[in-house]
Design an enzyme around this catalytic site. Sequence first.
Site, PDB file in Angstrom:
ATOM      1  N   CYS A  82       0.879  -1.174   0.000  1.00 48.13           N
ATOM      2  CA  CYS A  82       0.000   0.000   0.000  1.00 48.13           C
ATOM      3  C   CYS A  82       0.918   1.226   0.000  1.00 48.13           C
ATOM      4  CB  CYS A  82      -0.951  -0.020   1.182  1.00 48.13           C
ATOM      5  SG  CYS A  82      -0.172  -0.257   2.791  1.00 48.13           S
ATOM      6  N   GLU A  83       0.519   2.318   0.601  1.00 49.63           N
ATOM      7  CA  GLU A  83       1.366   3.507   0.547  1.00 49.63           C
ATOM      8  C   GLU A  83       2.654   3.312   1.342  1.00 49.63           C
ATOM      9  OE1 GLU A  83       1.119   8.365   1.231  1.00 49.63           O
ATOM     10  OE2 GLU A  83      -0.545   7.076   1.826  1.00 49.63           O
TER      11      GLU A  83
END
Length: 313
Positions: free
Chosen positions: A221-222
């Site tokens: 994810c980020e």
Amino acid sequence: MDLNEMVSTSVSFDDDDSGLGMDFEEYDSPSELNCELNTLTSQELFDIEDNPRNSDVRNLFNESDTYCQSYTSSIKRGREYDAKDNTFKRPKVFDGRKPFTKSLSFGDEPQFVSSEDVYTTVNRALDRDDLIADGTGHYTLPTVTGKHSDLKSISSETMKNILVGKYDGIINSYCVIDCRYPFEYEGGHIQGAINLPTREMISEFVNAQLSDRPQILIFHCEFSSERGPKLCRFLRNTDRQLNGDMYPQLYYPEVYILDGGYKEFYHNGKELCLPRNYIPMLHEDYTVEVRHFRSKSKSWASGERRRCPQRLF
């Protein structure tokens, strides 16, 4: 009260339930009914001695009947003396195989998994940290110490080497799963990555039953702190459920987390991102989208217990 007194008791015809199942119209009076009942109850039910046709009745209840003997002997097992508990116990019969009730297609044969095989696989996985989740081989990629001790992590440098083909002779296929929200993915993502930000999408991915499943899955994810690791664990749990009858078999036994997430990868290899851009989750232009997806995330996480760090099996 004896049987004759019970029969002689008058029957009330005013009660709607008193004649349930009986046809009283055949009798002219209650006394005639009592007479009929008295005759029936005073006679013997069977005259076995005088009527040879009733011999079947005698045989039905005869303990020497061969069927009764064979049936009772088949269900009775000898008892063994247990000196420890000072009791007699029936011996348990176990052939070391676990039968399964999984439905079979035409021509399929029932499959069995030996309990010894399961124990061996679990013990190997506990003793060897370099074995993939089904215990059939070793992890292919070099790993780093990440934020989650129960997951295997790779560095952004390893991810770059995969994309440029340095591992083509080692791995057959791979799939990068981007767990960020759609506006983050569309704003910039790793080349070839697919966007699966929800549990429903992960379930569809696992249940697709692809004939050419990728050998390796890489989640991120980020920052690879929450969304990526959670969906990675969800995929493993779903995979275990689908292969419950064939433990420890898995569709995807080798999964990784991209350490540092998309943010770190973008700063080290933006030339491998499409488009070459990075939109953070908390961008001021996407507050509505973030609120929408966070509300869904809370509903997914409701009732979940906080995990203790342990290896993901």
